[in-house]
Design a protein around this motif. Structure first.
Motif, short mmCIF file in Angstrom:
data_model
loop_
_atom_site.label_atom_id
_atom_site.label_comp_id
_atom_site.label_asym_id
_atom_site.label_seq_id
_atom_site.Cartn_x
_atom_site.Cartn_y
_atom_site.Cartn_z
N GLN A 192 -0.97 11.63 8.26
CA GLN A 192 -0.10 10.80 7.42
C GLN A 192 -0.18 11.36 6.00
OE1 GLN A 192 2.47 9.21 6.20
NE2 GLN A 192 2.16 7.49 7.60
N ASN A 193 0.94 11.88 5.51
CA ASN A 193 1.00 12.45 4.17
C ASN A 193 1.95 11.70 3.24
OD1 ASN A 193 0.35 14.92 6.14
ND2 ASN A 193 -0.57 15.31 4.16
N TYR A 194 2.50 10.60 3.71
CA TYR A 194 3.26 9.68 2.86
C TYR A 194 4.49 10.31 2.19
CZ TYR A 194 -0.80 6.70 3.63
OH TYR A 194 -1.80 5.97 4.22
N ARG A 195 4.99 11.41 2.74
CA ARG A 195 6.27 12.00 2.32
C ARG A 195 6.32 12.34 0.83
NH1 ARG A 195 10.79 9.89 6.21
NH2 ARG A 195 12.18 10.54 4.53
N VAL A 196 5.22 12.84 0.29
CA VAL A 196 5.18 13.12 -1.14
C VAL A 196 5.24 14.62 -1.42
CG1 VAL A 196 3.90 12.78 -3.29
CG2 VAL A 196 3.84 11.01 -1.52
N ALA A 197 4.17 15.34 -1.12
CA ALA A 197 4.08 16.76 -1.47
C ALA A 197 4.95 17.59 -0.53
CB ALA A 197 2.62 17.22 -1.39
N ILE A 431 11.15 0.96 1.29
CA ILE A 431 9.78 0.77 1.77
C ILE A 431 8.94 2.00 1.46
CG2 ILE A 431 8.36 0.33 3.80
CD1 ILE A 431 10.18 -2.02 2.94
N ILE A 432 9.50 3.18 1.71
CA ILE A 432 8.78 4.43 1.45
C ILE A 432 8.43 4.54 -0.03
CG2 ILE A 432 9.06 6.94 1.40
CD1 ILE A 432 10.74 6.56 4.02
N ASP A 433 9.39 4.24 -0.91
CA ASP A 433 9.14 4.30 -2.36
C ASP A 433 8.03 3.34 -2.76
OD1 ASP A 433 11.11 6.19 -2.69
OD2 ASP A 433 12.64 4.79 -3.41
N ALA A 434 8.02 2.17 -2.16
CA ALA A 434 7.01 1.17 -2.52
C ALA A 434 5.61 1.62 -2.12
CB ALA A 434 7.35 -0.17 -1.85
N ILE A 435 5.49 2.22 -0.95
CA ILE A 435 4.18 2.72 -0.52
C ILE A 435 3.73 3.87 -1.41
CG2 ILE A 435 2.94 3.85 1.37
CD1 ILE A 435 3.47 0.89 1.85
N GLN A 436 4.64 4.74 -1.78
CA GLN A 436 4.28 5.85 -2.67
C GLN A 436 3.81 5.34 -4.03
OE1 GLN A 436 7.90 8.10 -2.53
NE2 GLN A 436 7.27 9.34 -0.78
N GLN A 437 4.45 4.31 -4.53
CA GLN A 437 4.04 3.75 -5.82
C GLN A 437 2.66 3.11 -5.73
OE1 GLN A 437 7.10 1.31 -7.67
NE2 GLN A 437 8.69 2.63 -6.84
N MET A 487 4.03 4.44 7.72
CA MET A 487 3.46 4.53 6.37
C MET A 487 2.81 3.21 5.96
SD MET A 487 6.22 6.80 4.19
CE MET A 487 5.39 6.46 2.64
N VAL A 488 3.48 2.10 6.24
CA VAL A 488 2.93 0.79 5.89
C VAL A 488 1.62 0.56 6.62
CG1 VAL A 488 3.33 -1.70 6.01
CG2 VAL A 488 5.20 -0.17 5.35
N LEU A 489 1.60 0.85 7.91
CA LEU A 489 0.40 0.65 8.72
C LEU A 489 -0.75 1.52 8.21
CD1 LEU A 489 -1.07 -0.42 11.29
CD2 LEU A 489 -0.14 1.57 12.48
N CYS A 490 -0.48 2.80 7.99
CA CYS A 490 -1.54 3.72 7.55
C CYS A 490 -2.06 3.34 6.17
CB CYS A 490 -1.02 5.15 7.56
SG CYS A 490 -0.71 5.83 9.22
N CYS A 491 -1.16 2.92 5.30
CA CYS A 491 -1.56 2.47 3.97
C CYS A 491 -2.51 1.27 4.06
CB CYS A 491 -0.33 2.12 3.15
SG CYS A 491 -0.67 1.54 1.47
#
Length: 553
Positions: A192-197, A431-437, A487-491
């Motif tokens: 899980q890399n959270y779609r950032v890098a 949702i993705i943006d919120a987890i990244q923040q 992403m929500v689950l892993c976070c």
């Protein structure tokens, strides 16, 4: 919107490999070599041989000179300086001992392994391979008779009486629903890399989420917080850059946390960046001569990768003349728990590569890969792929035919398409943006405190509620919804386990618990889904079974 009508296609196989990156390809090839009569199939949500991370980065393998470095020597160094006694030393020792065998087998599978080795740290070297490594592996798999289905994402795992029975998923091209009846399953879906890098963002955690929902145990979920230094303007990663950090006053701040160059970035470098910025002494710059020339890219003959690196570094050279740097969150949560044969806690299901690196226990108190050892990511995927493939190939000889619960498969099918059926709902990108923040700031994921973790968990509860109502407009949007769910689950697993571990150890740093606590926290945190509830418990690390003991133990 009306209920989605799709056709269902069923496949019956012996070994189902989910994921077509380096780990999945290695597992499939190894299974076929071990048991040529077994029917082996890879299912990949994109394109087998092009998915995963091995063909997107620096393309390096970790190397040990086994004539001068014994596995025991490296394990002693690693336990004391990297894994901080939280690691499975027996598995790490086996990984080192298999180094030459793994390289030889890769050569036999069509991968070119150069002879030049570059030192990277105590007792370790790296060797560069070209970025066509997985394409070569796909050719080998097909020659051996491995079947491949691309553009199908596996959404859920099927179980029968506490053992694996297969999986279900759907085509991202036409929506066809697939039921895979399998005697054994190998999960090789990445971390899980959270779609950032950019280089790492294809690790979407959907395999982790599927394993969790099926009841598989997770281990070391709190170590999903890898970050490293990036150029501020081009967002290009800087490997080894932390050895030359200077603040705006031209003070060398590397000496505040490190006295000599190390093999890879540690969380102390990122904590130093945060403290310098908080003290008003930023920005932080690197003083590295010729860093933009990227000499490591061209040390080895790698014609497939060089054009990519030339373009990448050429762009960055114009954007970052001053080399200002900041931490970039990467993630690398890899928590599916596996034993010595890469067996998960579900009978008949194995795992390989980034989906289970930390879950294997081998790297100890670091996010993995790279686990503070460059090149360990690809080579660990090969290591775990070989073991899982051979284990699964032997396992299918011992059991009869698999049978799935039709009602379970139908329930998963109905659930999978729900976002497409909603007239209104939440955009998964929100949702993705919120987890990244939540996770990206250094003070939230690297340099943690109970107060900040409590605030983040409250924010996460609001995101979880919104995520129940995600809406998709097409099949690619449907995939995005499922990846956002993961992403929500892993976070949640990461933050709740981080809140639970009240100490600092290795990469894991708590501002409010700054010391390593071997008396109370020489333990693994285990996460498991029990009847829909996320449960946590600890297991003591069996250090008395290992060669290296922690101090005062």
């Amino acid at each position: 919107m009306a209920k989605i009508e799709t056709q269902t296609v069923e496949h019956n196989i012996d070994v189902l490999v989910i994921g077509g990156g380096i780990a999945g390809l290695t597992a499939a090839v190894s299974a076929k070599e071990k048991n040529p009569d077994a029917e082996v199939m890879i299912v990949e949500k994109q394109t087998t041989g092009y998915g995963g991370k091995a063909n997107k980065g620096g393309g390096v393998l970790q190397y040990f000179d086994l004539e001068h470095t014994t596995p025991e020597m490296f394990v002693e160094y690693h336990a004391n300086s990297v894994g901080c006694y939280l690691g499975n030393q027996n598995m790490l020792k086996r990984y080192v001992a298999m180094n030459n065998e793994m390289l030889d087998r890769m050569e036999g599978w069509g991968v070119t392994i150069p002879k030049l080795r570059i030192p990277t740290g105590p007792m370790t070297y790296m060797v560069g391979i070209d970025l066509n490594v997985t394409i070569q592996m796909r050719k080998t798999a097909q020659k051996l008779g491995v079947k491949i289905i691309d553009k199908v994402t596996v959404s859920d795992l099927l179980t029968e009486e506490d053992r694996i029975a297969g999986a279900v998923g759907y085509s991202i091209i036409d929506g066809t629903f697939y039921v895979f009846v399998a005697k054994s399953v190998i999960l090789a879906t990445g971390s899980q890399n959270y779609r950032v890098a950019p280089m790492w963002s294809n690790g979407r955690g959907d395999g982790i989420a599927a394993a969790y929902r099926a009841g598989a145990q997770m281990r070391n979920t709190e170590f999903g917080n890898f970050a490293q230094l990036y150029k501020v303007n081009s967002f290009q990663e800087l490997v080894f850059g932390e050895n030359n950090m200077f603040n705006a006053l031209n003070e060398n701040v590397t000496q505040n946390f490190r006295r000599f160059p190390e093999a890879d970035v540690s969380s102390t470098a990122l904590r130093e960046w945060y403290e310098q910025m908080s003290a008003g002494k930023g920005p932080i710059y690197l003083h590295v001569p010729d860093v933009d020339d990227n000499p490591l890219a061209k040390i080895w003959d790698r014609p497939y990768g060089v054009p990519f690196w030339d373009a990448d570094h050429g762009k960055a050279r114009g954007l970052d003349p001053e080399l200002e740097v900041a931490p970039g969150f990467v993630g690398e949560q890899s928590p599916v728990r596996v034993g010595d044969d890469m067996q998960t806690s579900i009978a008949g299901m194995y795992a390989a590569g980034d989906v289970c690196y930390c879950g294997s226990g081998a790297p100890g108190a670091v996010p993995a890969p790279p686990g503070r050892n460059r090149g360990s990511g690809i080579l660990n995927a090969v290591f775990a792929g070989i073991i899982s493939g051979e284990s699964a190939a032997e396992y299918v000889k011992t059991i009869g035919e698999s049978h799935i619960c039709k009602a379970q498969a139908e329930a998963y099918k109905e659930d999978a398409y729900k976002p497409l059926e909603r007239e209104e709902g939440v955009d998964p990108i929100e949702i993705i943006d919120a987890i990244q923040q939540i996770l990206c700031p250094v003070e939230n994921s690297i340099y943690m405190s109970q107060h900040r973790l409590d605030v983040l968990l409250r924010k996460l509860e609001k995101v979880k509620e919104k995520a129940k109502y995600m809406k998709a407009d097409d099949l690619h949007g449907l995939l995005t919804c499922h990846e956002a769910d993961a992403m929500v689950l892993c976070c949640e697993m990461q933050l709740r386990a981080a809140s639970m571990r009240k100490e600092s150890r290795g990469w894991f740093i708590r501002e409010d618990y700054p010391d390593m606590d071997n008396e109370n926290w020489l333990k693994w945190i285990i996460v498991q889904n029990k009847e829909g509830e996320m449960t946590f418990h600890t297991e003591r690390v069996p250090v008395e079974e290992y060669d290296v003991q922690p101090p005062k133990y």
